[in-house]
Design a protein around this motif. Structure first.
Motif, PDB file in Angstrom:
ATOM      1  N   ASP C  60       0.866  -1.171   0.000  1.00  0.00           N
ATOM      2  CA  ASP C  60       0.000   0.000   0.000  1.00  0.00           C
ATOM      3  C   ASP C  60       0.903   1.221   0.000  1.00  0.00           C
ATOM      4  O   ASP C  60       1.522   1.541   1.004  1.00  0.00           O
ATOM      5  CB  ASP C  60      -0.881  -0.034   1.251  1.00  0.00           C
ATOM      6  N   ASP C  63      -1.492   6.586  -2.486  1.00  0.00           N
ATOM      7  CA  ASP C  63      -2.585   6.652  -3.467  1.00  0.00           C
ATOM      8  C   ASP C  63      -2.646   5.427  -4.366  1.00  0.00           C
ATOM      9  O   ASP C  63      -3.652   5.167  -5.008  1.00  0.00           O
ATOM     10  CB  ASP C  63      -2.415   7.899  -4.352  1.00  0.00           C
ATOM     11  N   ASP C  64      -1.542   4.719  -4.418  1.00  0.00           N
ATOM     12  CA  ASP C  64      -1.480   3.558  -5.311  1.00  0.00           C
ATOM     13  C   ASP C  64      -1.356   2.266  -4.520  1.00  0.00           C
ATOM     14  O   ASP C  64      -0.942   2.256  -3.366  1.00  0.00           O
ATOM     15  CB  ASP C  64      -0.248   3.670  -6.221  1.00  0.00           C
ATOM     16  N   PRO C  90      -3.828   2.712  -9.446  1.00  0.00           N
ATOM     17  CA  PRO C  90      -4.475   3.639  -8.512  1.00  0.00           C
ATOM     18  C   PRO C  90      -5.427   2.895  -7.581  1.00  0.00           C
ATOM     19  O   PRO C  90      -6.012   1.880  -7.970  1.00  0.00           O
ATOM     20  CB  PRO C  90      -5.249   4.592  -9.423  1.00  0.00           C
ATOM     21  N   LYS C  91      -5.595   3.412  -6.359  1.00  0.00           N
ATOM     22  CA  LYS C  91      -6.413   2.707  -5.365  1.00  0.00           C
ATOM     23  C   LYS C  91      -7.880   2.625  -5.770  1.00  0.00           C
ATOM     24  O   LYS C  91      -8.572   1.676  -5.414  1.00  0.00           O
ATOM     25  CB  LYS C  91      -6.311   3.417  -4.018  1.00  0.00           C
ATOM     26  N   ASN C  92      -8.361   3.628  -6.537  1.00  0.00           N
ATOM     27  CA  ASN C  92      -9.772   3.556  -6.929  1.00  0.00           C
ATOM     28  C   ASN C  92     -10.031   2.555  -8.064  1.00  0.00           C
ATOM     29  O   ASN C  92     -11.155   2.159  -8.290  1.00  0.00           O
ATOM     30  CB  ASN C  92     -10.331   4.949  -7.262  1.00  0.00           C
ATOM     31  N   ILE C  93      -8.973   2.174  -8.776  1.00  0.00           N
ATOM     32  CA  ILE C  93      -9.135   1.092  -9.771  1.00  0.00           C
ATOM     33  C   ILE C  93      -8.144  -0.018  -9.418  1.00  0.00           C
ATOM     34  O   ILE C  93      -7.132  -0.197 -10.092  1.00  0.00           O
ATOM     35  CB  ILE C  93      -8.854   1.562 -11.215  1.00  0.00           C
ATOM     36  N   PRO C  94      -8.374  -0.765  -8.350  1.00  0.00           N
ATOM     37  CA  PRO C  94      -7.358  -1.726  -7.913  1.00  0.00           C
ATOM     38  C   PRO C  94      -7.385  -3.018  -8.717  1.00  0.00           C
ATOM     39  O   PRO C  94      -7.588  -4.091  -8.168  1.00  0.00           O
ATOM     40  CB  PRO C  94      -7.715  -1.961  -6.448  1.00  0.00           C
ATOM     41  N   ARG C 144      -3.465  -2.775   4.488  1.00  0.00           N
ATOM     42  CA  ARG C 144      -3.636  -1.390   4.033  1.00  0.00           C
ATOM     43  C   ARG C 144      -3.191  -0.452   5.144  1.00  0.00           C
ATOM     44  O   ARG C 144      -3.520  -0.655   6.307  1.00  0.00           O
ATOM     45  CB  ARG C 144      -5.106  -1.133   3.697  1.00  0.00           C
TER      46      ARG C 144
END
Lengths: 382, 172, 146
Positions: C60, C63-64, C90-94, C144
């Protein structure tokens, strides 16, 4: 209809907690599943909250048998990440400790293997001889297990020059004993009947699953970190890598017994050629960086990854123990065998669940299978 | 082969020790129970800082108290290595089993120097003596004010005081 | 092939997907690639470099989320080179594509990465939990940090 048998997490034939289930068609195993989530200790997370020297103590406790291997591997990874050069003498001492550990682990394995076969005399003999190596380890490090020899940048204790002749003598005494066991395992008709041709892992399966250690070398997969990626003082000692192509349990036993001779050989060379000098490097600063440590543990390759952010605490550490890759290999080994072969097949990879599963949560299975509680079992059988 | 072995073994002494009926000898350098040397300890708490298992803890209420819990100790000897005063050493004793966990504790108490600013702890008295001794060599390089502050104020108060000095200098 | 040749070869094979690279010491090479190139990387490891996977580290990194593949490939003089390949997402598209169908030994590390930091490995044959217990809450990832 296939019969499904759960084995573990607690089972008399497996000393450590894991969950297996095998599907049977009569006596024959048609499918097998492994669930290693019974007990995860969360060590990698804990390590992020400790300083580098404290992590050494923590990682020493990953496994009671590999308590030299894991801290050394972490130390090697950290030394790479921090750019520290380890003194020659420290490298030799690490080599000696690693090999002593291999001798003790292989003897322990052979004892456990013999016990799983119902050959308890073998267990007693092997473990008696293992005591001698444990005494040597205690003499060098001050403890039978959890040696605490490693530190970042070297080792903490020196080997007393006066003890070396005694150590060499003790090692010589091992050779006839190993001969005895090698004979017993390879010539005894009962053992051969049990070991040969069962628990087969083919070369192709071994390569696909990337298995490591004696399990790999018994299937003809020639990987050996001591030779392929030399660490400590392995570049300066001569040894052979025994590889057997059969892939059965006997092959795994033979590989380990042959490795015992090699270990004794390496130990003698290392003890004779150990150079003078300091045993610890000075550490001035902690830079940012990353490092990978690779070690050939008795069970196979151990790999540690360390990422440093420049503080006293590691940002991320990763531990991979050999059983992590060898446990999936149990599935092809078990399929086609009979129920009676399960304990020895599982034992034949020398599994170390403690190194594989490192978050302590009790597993509750919510599927249709009924898991009996301890009370239920007691009222049922008591 | 094993029949012959069996006969041989019949004539030999058992390989196992009759522990606890006979004592077990441990080798030189064995890492057993850590023991404090009350006289040498200056109460600096270096042992507590390095302890990986948090078996040694420091409390600073009325006195500076070092508590070593044998129940938590991992016998790694990091404390022994961290101690400059040889005040903690690992002995050869290993029989530490007890029915009462409160027995498995050793405490060292040290009088403490109280901060004149906040009433908190500066350090143990013995540690302050050592600090004075150490800084006596470089005394000439340190302003007299600071030298006095070291012995009378805790690090936080010293920082506040230094900040106050700077502010007053700037505005004066 | 030695370390420098390996880097040259990787530059040729991966082109712009190779983002960063450095040789730390003998037998230790660290590279960073575009995450879409991971399957190509795995095929290279298996078919060209004759290597295998050791393990993967899921990190973790703010942001990535990063996934570090630790490969061992054939080097010179019978030695192995340890090639560490970092991919980040990116964390929003893991989401990262699986390499298990190319190297079957990657199944455990990929499942572990799913458990520990919540990376979604697309195309994993058996995406069930590996190390986390069955009653562990959904959407809580132990490794995380941020």
């Amino acid at each position: 209809m296939a019969l499904k048998i759960p084995i573990g997490p607690q089972h008399p034939a497996l000393k450590e907690p894991t969950n297996f289930s095998v599907e049977l068609d009569g006596e024959e195993i048609v499918d097998a599943y492994v669930k290693p989530n019974y007990n995860h200790r969360g060590m990698e997370r804990l390590a992020e909250e400790k300083t580098y020297p404290q992590v050494l103590v923590l990682y020493e406790r990953i496994c009671g048998i590999c308590s030299q291997i894991h801290p050394q591997c972490f130390a090697q990874a950290t030394e790479d990440a921090l750019g520290i050069e380890v003194p020659e003498r420290a490298n030799y001492i690490r080599t000696i400790m690693c090999e002593l550990e291999r001798v003790h682990s292989h003897l322990l394995w052979a004892g456990v293997g013999a016990h799983e076969l119902g050959f308890d005399t073998g267990l007693m003999y092997l473990w008696r001889d293992r005591e001698a190596v444990m005494d040597i380890l205690e003499m060098i490090s001050g403890n039978r297990v959890n040696y605490k020899m490693n530190t970042i940048g070297g080792v903490r204790r020196d080997i007393d020059e006066r003890k070396i002749p005694m150590l060499l003598e003790a090692l010589d005494a091992y050779v006839p004993q190993v001969d005895l066991y090698a004979n017993a395992f390879t010539k005894d008709p009962t053992l051969r009947a049990r070991l040969e041709g069962s628990g087969i892992l083919t070369r192709k399966e071994a390569d696909e699953l990337c298995v490591a250690g004696p399990t790999a070398r018994a299937s003809g997969r020639d990987v050996e970190v001591r030779r392929d990626d030399p660490y400590a003082a392995y570049e300066e000692v001569d040894f052979e890598v025994p590889v057997v192509d059969d892939g059965d349990i006997m092959a795994r036993a033979v590989v380990r017994l042959l490795e015992l001779y090699q270990s004794i050989n390496i130990l003698k060379q290392a003890l004779k050629n150990i150079p003078e000098g300091p045993i610890q490097a000075d550490i001035d600063e902690i830079p940012e960086g990353e490092g990978v440590g690779r070690i050939e543990a008795p069970r196979g390759e151990v790999i540690h990854y360390v990422r440093s952010d420049g503080s006293w605490y590691p940002e991320r550490t990763k531990v991979r123990a050999p059983s992590y890759v060898n446990i999936p290999a149990l599935i092809p080994m078990l399929i086609g065998d009979t129920v009676a072969e399960i304990p020895i097949t599982v034992a034949s990879i020398d599994p170390c669940w403690s190194c594989t599963a490192r978050v302590a949560i009790v597993d509750t299975n919510k599927k249709t299978e009924k898991i009996m509680t301890f009370e239920e079992i007691r009222s049922h059988y008591g | 082969m094993f029949a012959l072995e069996a006969l041989k073994m019949l004539l030999k002494k058992p390989f196992t020790w009759k522990y606890p009926f006979e004592p077990i000898e441990v080798p030189e350098g064995f890492r057993g129970k850590p023991e404090y040397d009350e006289e040498n300890c200056i109460g600096c708490g270096a042992c507590a800082a390095v302890c990986p298992a948090e078996a040694i803890t420091v409390t600073e209420d009325a006195k500076v108290v070092l508590t070593l819990s044998y129940a938590d100790c991992t016998f790694c000897a990091d404390c022994e290595k961290a101690c400059q005063w040889d005040a903690i050493t690992l002995s050869k004793e290993f029989e530490l089993a007890t029915l009462d966990k409160s027995q498995a504790i050793v405490q060292i108490e040290r009088e403490k120097n109280v901060c004149e600013g906040c009433g908190g702890t500066i350090s143990a008295v013995e540690q302050m003596d050592w600090i004075k001794e150490e800084i006596s060599e470089i005394k000439d390089n340190i302003p007299a004010d600071d030298l006095e502050a070291i012995t009378k104020l805790c690090p936080e108060c010293r920082r506040d005081k230094a900040a106050e000095n700077i502010i007053s200098e700037v505005y004066s | 092939m030695d370390e420098n040749q390996l880097i040259e070869d990787l530059e040729e094979e991966l082109g712009r997907a190779l983002l960063e690279h450095y040789i730390q010491r003998k037998r230790r090479v660290f590279i960073r690639i575009n995450k879409d190139a991971n399957r190509k990387m795995a095929r290279l490891i298996k078919e060209k470099y004759n290597g295998f996977i050791c393990v993967m580290t899921s990190v973790d990194a703010g942001d990535d989320l990063e996934l570090v593949y630790h490969f061992a490939i054939e080097g010179e003089e019978g030695r192995q080179i340890n090639l560490n390949v970092t991919v980040s997402t990116p964390k929003n598209i893991p989401e990262i594509k699986t390499i298990t169908d190319i190297i079957p030994g990657s199944a455990y590390p990929e499942r572990e990465a799913q458990d520990m930091v919540g990376l979604k490995i697309i195309g994993l044959p058996d995406p069930s939990r590996l190390f986390l217990a069955d009653d562990w809450p959904e959407g809580v990832y132990p490794m995380r940090k941020y």
